[in-house]
Design an enzyme around this catalytic site. Structure first.
Site, short mmCIF file in Angstrom:
data_model
loop_
_atom_site.label_atom_id
_atom_site.label_comp_id
_atom_site.label_asym_id
_atom_site.label_seq_id
_atom_site.Cartn_x
_atom_site.Cartn_y
_atom_site.Cartn_z
N ILE A 196 0.56 -0.98 0.27
CA ILE A 196 0.16 0.13 0.24
C ILE A 196 1.18 0.94 0.02
O ILE A 196 2.06 1.06 0.21
CB ILE A 196 -0.87 -0.12 1.26
CG1 ILE A 196 -0.04 0.46 2.22
CG2 ILE A 196 -1.64 -1.34 1.06
CD1 ILE A 196 -1.31 0.35 4.14
N VAL A 207 5.55 2.21 -1.09
CA VAL A 207 5.35 1.18 -0.50
C VAL A 207 5.33 0.11 0.09
O VAL A 207 6.58 -0.05 0.22
CB VAL A 207 5.32 0.54 -2.49
CG1 VAL A 207 4.07 -0.45 -2.33
CG2 VAL A 207 5.22 1.25 -3.37
N SER A 208 5.01 0.58 1.24
CA SER A 208 4.49 -0.53 2.23
C SER A 208 4.02 -1.84 2.65
O SER A 208 2.87 -2.12 2.27
CB SER A 208 3.59 0.32 3.27
OG SER A 208 4.06 -0.89 4.39
N PRO A 209 4.65 -3.01 2.93
CA PRO A 209 3.75 -4.11 2.98
C PRO A 209 2.77 -4.33 4.36
O PRO A 209 2.75 -5.36 4.00
CB PRO A 209 5.23 -5.11 2.83
CG PRO A 209 6.21 -4.44 3.92
CD PRO A 209 6.46 -2.64 3.26
#
Ligand SMILES: *[C@@H]1O[C@H](CO)[C@@H](O)[C@H](O)[C@H]1NC(C)=O
Ligand SMILES: *[C@@H]1O[C@H](CO)[C@@H](O)[C@H](O)[C@H]1NC(C)=O
Ligand SMILES: *[C@@H]1O[C@H](CO)[C@@H](O)[C@H](O)[C@H]1NC(C)=O
Ligand SMILES: *[C@@H]1O[C@H](CO)[C@@H](O)[C@H](O)[C@H]1NC(C)=O
Ligand SMILES: *[C@@H]1O[C@H](CO)[C@@H](O)[C@H](O)[C@H]1NC(C)=O
Length: 775
Positions: free
Chosen positions: A189, A349-351
């Site tokens: 996200i 973008v982060s997991p």
């Protein structure tokens, strides 16, 4: 009763079956494909020191390596035209590439192979795990928290990359490469959506999501051996493991690679594994379908009781005993299957896909500032396995792995055409960039010497409060104390150039004791047929990456050399590291990514301008300028990490003796965790490269122990600790979470290590737990 006659039906079925087989085979090789390249893949252990060394990524001084979750690897592929060009791509389970590592690897390759592999056709890329040992970069800013340069981290990388390339080179054989793409919706996200929203609405309107969801995968198929591996690119940060984790881990991408390589080996267990590998494989994975009838539970317990923990004596056969499970799993008639999960434009973008929440209230953090009551320290992103970081890693890894398998199985577009490359070095401190003027026409702007903004110190929702950069910080970081006197006040020109970034550290103009930040950066395009890989030395955000790819794609398709299909991927964090690259509009917002975009608001425009030149040179067959060489700062490096002085055990105990055994006469079931603690020594004495610190063994027959899980397995954790910072004593804790697929039987857990005497000699040791039963 007489059997029905299925004769004619059977014949029809056989013809149909033969046809299907034909289709499957043709599909495996690509329909109607003939091999057009030479391909070779390789892989080698780059795990590095599992103790005392600061982890690279979160810049959290307290995040010190203290064991292994699973190992780190360098995975390489080479694609060559039989009589022409070749390209080499290396993917590292490391936070990022390092200029110094790249320089030294190229020197090694030059010594071995002459001009075959140079800076021009070699790309070395990092997956951005935040759980690998640091200290291997050369610029001051990136080695503050690791107390300067860490030789052992650096050597593990350079040696491992070299070995991985040697394997790939020696495996070069005729084969084909296929490309495939597909979406993963739930593995990333946007962690700075407020910055993304500042991009023009019309531009945002072209995209369905505020992060890239596409994975691009290459499948390598050897003419004779069939599939030998795959490499893919997908954007998501390596921050599933948290900023307090102490176990070395490849994070979600390293996990995905481990899962996919194991998946392939299991699916080929029937045909190509050696005899030893088969029995290991059977005990690891497919035991459930083999009924174990001859041994009853109480018999197993009796057998287990007859084994005692073995004493910690050193052994001359040590290294062969410490052999990894996976070395035995090698396919007998061909090289090991290599599958790499590479990083791309993951900047924003982060997991941690559940979003960012305040640890005190449980409410979402402030949208624009990622704060909780005005403070950033309390705002944390949550992964899908929240609150378990290992689960976060497994789940995000598995999502990438599953998509990769799907793309691998269905890849049919073959790469065809030239292998080529272009590379140049640029001085980013003062590049002139021509950009469109508002209201028409063009104007010339400039990049600036590197500088980091205040928001850099705030960190991100993946790791808040990353850097304690307050002046006069006296918290005991000797390296920081040593270098803080070199802080520089930026002059007006630099302040204006970096606007609206408020400058915290004017790193580009700090040169003492040596360069704080890079100014010379490499950019590169590798071409394999209709695929172009853009090597960038940093973390592009989603929209920055889209703009760069589009610009290059326009040049490539405009050349008329590509018949419709052109694939452009960005290889992030490649060849060297220079932090982030946002769009001009995101830069205006000055979140963490904007504050970490070093060369000012026009950094991205500079990349786009220069990449277009490279792409034009590529398609027109023109050479490009070499550009100014980046410095080799190896001899200037300062290292303040103390060495291992001595290892010791309490009176009456030897290295490898059990300090806390499994409970006597105990039976475990699948899903249980078995814990054993050994008296140990510092893992820095021997990194056990391509070996293991821990091993789970299964009893076969009366006295043969078969290795089944090692420290490269997700289910087995090796945790190392000292009772106090300066203590010579240490313990190793092995935690084995028994997988669903484990065979019932008698097991034991072993530890391998190396201890240092006061006189500096290193002695290897081993030890074993009592035997126990898994029912
Ligand atoms: C975020 O900032 C923008 C621009 O200042 C403002 O319009 C918006 O209302 C803010 N959003 C929230 C949720 O605070
Ligand atoms: C493109 O198409 C032309 C004409 O069909 C063909 O000659 C050429 O080999 C193709 N090029 C590539 C790279 O596939
Ligand atoms: C890069 O450019 C800056 C600014 O023009 C200059 O001071 C510096 O010497 C250059 N560096 C190299 C290595 O050419
Ligand atoms: C071990 O456990 C089994 C079943 O739990 C029991 O029958 C047996 O007597 C025990 N043996 C010893 C030596 O304690
Ligand atoms: C295991 O030991 C038993 C009893 O000592 C013996 O009868 C049997 O043959 C042995 N089995 C193997 C495979 O060595």
């Amino acid at each position: 009763m007489r059997c029905l006659d299925f004769g004619p039906l059977r014949t029809a079925a056989m013809i149909w079956f033969a046809f299907l087989l034909f289709l499957v085979q043709e599909n495996g090789r690509g329909v109607g494909a003939t091999s057009n390249y030479l391909i070779g893949l390789g892989s080698y252990d780059i795990t590095g020191p599992a103790a005392d060394v600061n982890m690279m990524g979160y810049a959290n001084m307290e995040q010190i390596a203290s064991g292994i979750h699973f190992r780190l690897r360098a995975r390489s592929f080479i694609v060559a035209e039989p009589q022409g060009n070749r390209v080499l791509f290396v993917n590292l389970d490391a936070c990022m590439a390092s200029q110094l590592v790249t320089i030294k690897v190229l020197e090694r390759l030059n010594a071995r192979y002459g001009d075959l592999y140079t800076e021009k056709n070699v790309a070395i890329s990092g997956i951005h795990t935040h759980a690998g040992p640091g200290g291997y970069l050369q610029y001051v800013v990136y080695i503050v928290t690791s107390l300067g340069f860490v030789r052992q981290s650096f050597n593990a990388l350079v040696d491992g990359i070299e070995q991985s390339v040697v394997q790939a080179h020696e495996n070069l054989r005729p084969g084909s490469v296929f490309v495939n793409t597909g979406e993963i919706l739930n593995a990333g996200i946007n962690r700075s959506p407020s910055a993304y929203l500042n991009n023009p609405a019309a531009e945002r309107g072209k995209y369905k999501y505020d992060v890239d969801k596409e994975m691009t995968l290459l499948k390598f198929v050897d003419d004779e051996w069939g599939p030998v591996g795959s490499f893919n690119w997908f954007a998501t940060h390596g921050t599933s493991m948290s900023r307090t984790n102490g176990l070395i881990s490849g994070d979600n991408k390293g996990a995905a690679a481990r899962f996919m390589e194991d998946w392939f080996d299991q699916n080929n267990a029937g045909s190509t594994l050696s005899k030893a590998s088969k029995s290991i494989e059977i005990s690891r994975r497919i035991s459930n379908i083999i009924p174990i009838v001859h041994e009853k539970h109480h018999e197993l317990l009796e057998i287990a009781a007859s084994f005692h923990p073995s004493p910690g004596r050193p052994s001359t056969k040590f290294m062969s005993m410490a052999r990894r499970v996976r070395s035995a799993l090698r396919l007998t008639d061909r090289p090991r299957f290599v599958s790499a999960f590479c990083q791309t434009n993951c900047g924003d973008v982060s997991p941690n896909v559940l979003g960012a929440f305040c640890t005190d209230t449980g409410l979402p953090c402030d949208f624009n500032h990622s704060t909780c009551g005005g403070k950033n320290e309390l705002c944390y992103g949550r992964g899908p396995g929240y609150p378990d970081e290992f689960e976060n890693t497994r789940i995000i890894g598995e999502r990438q792995f599953k998509k990769a398998v799907n793309l691998f199985n269905t890849a049919s577009e073959q790469l065809k055409g030239k292998v080529d490359f272009r590379h140049t070095y640029l001085n980013f401190s003062k590049l002139e960039v021509t950009i469109p003027k508002e209201g028409g026409g063009m104007r010339v702007v400039k990049t600036c010497p590197a500088a980091m903004g205040f928001a850099f110190a705030a960190g991100t929702t993946d790791g808040p409060g990353a850097f304690d950069f307050k002046q006069g910080d006296d918290k005991g970081n000797a390296f920081w104390k040593l270098v803080r006197d070199f802080l520089k006040t930026p002059d007006q020109e630099q302040v204006d150039c970096q606007q609206p970034k408020p400058i915290l550290l004017d790193t580009g103009e700090m040169k003492k004791p040596y360069d704080w930040a890079p100014s010379i950066l490499p950019i590169q395009i590798l071409r394999i047929g209709q695929l172009a890989i853009l090597s960038v030395p940093g973390e592009f955000t989603t929209m920055a990456g889209r703009r760069l790819r589009d610009a290059v794609k326009t040049v490539l398709t405009g050349s008329g050399q590509f018949n419709g299909s052109v694939h452009v991927v960005i290889a992030g964090l490649t060849n060297t590291y220079s932090q982030y690259i946002t769009t001009f509009e995101e830069y205006e917002i000055q979140r963490y990514e904007g504050a970490s975009t070093l060369y000012g608001p026009h950094t991205l425009s500079a990349y786009i301008q220069e990449f277009k030149k490279l792409a034009t040179a590529l398609t027109s067959g023109q050479p490009v300028q070499k550009g100014p060489r980046p410095p080799d700062l190896l001899n200037k490096q300062i290292s303040l990490l103390p060495p291992v002085v001595v290892d010791a055990t309490p009176l009456g105990k030897k290295f490898g003796d059990v300090s806390s055994d499994v409970p006597k006469n105990s039976t475990f079931k699948k899903g249980d965790t078995v814990t054993v603690v050994f008296w140990s020594a510092c893992p820095r004495n021997d990194l056990m490269t391509e070996g293991t610190f821990s091993l789970v063994e299964l009893l076969q027959g009366n006295d043969t122990w078969l290795p089944v899980y090692d420290d490269d397995d997700f289910c087995l954790r090796f945790k190392w600790s000292r009772p106090a910072k300066l203590s010579a004593r240490s313990r190793a804790t092995m935690e084995w979470s028994i997988p669903e697929t484990a065979a019932p039987g008698v097991y034991r857990i072993r530890h391998f290590g190396a201890a240092r005497s006061l006189f500096g000699s290193i002695k290897h040791f081993t030890g074993s737990s009592s035997a126990f039963v898994v029912a």
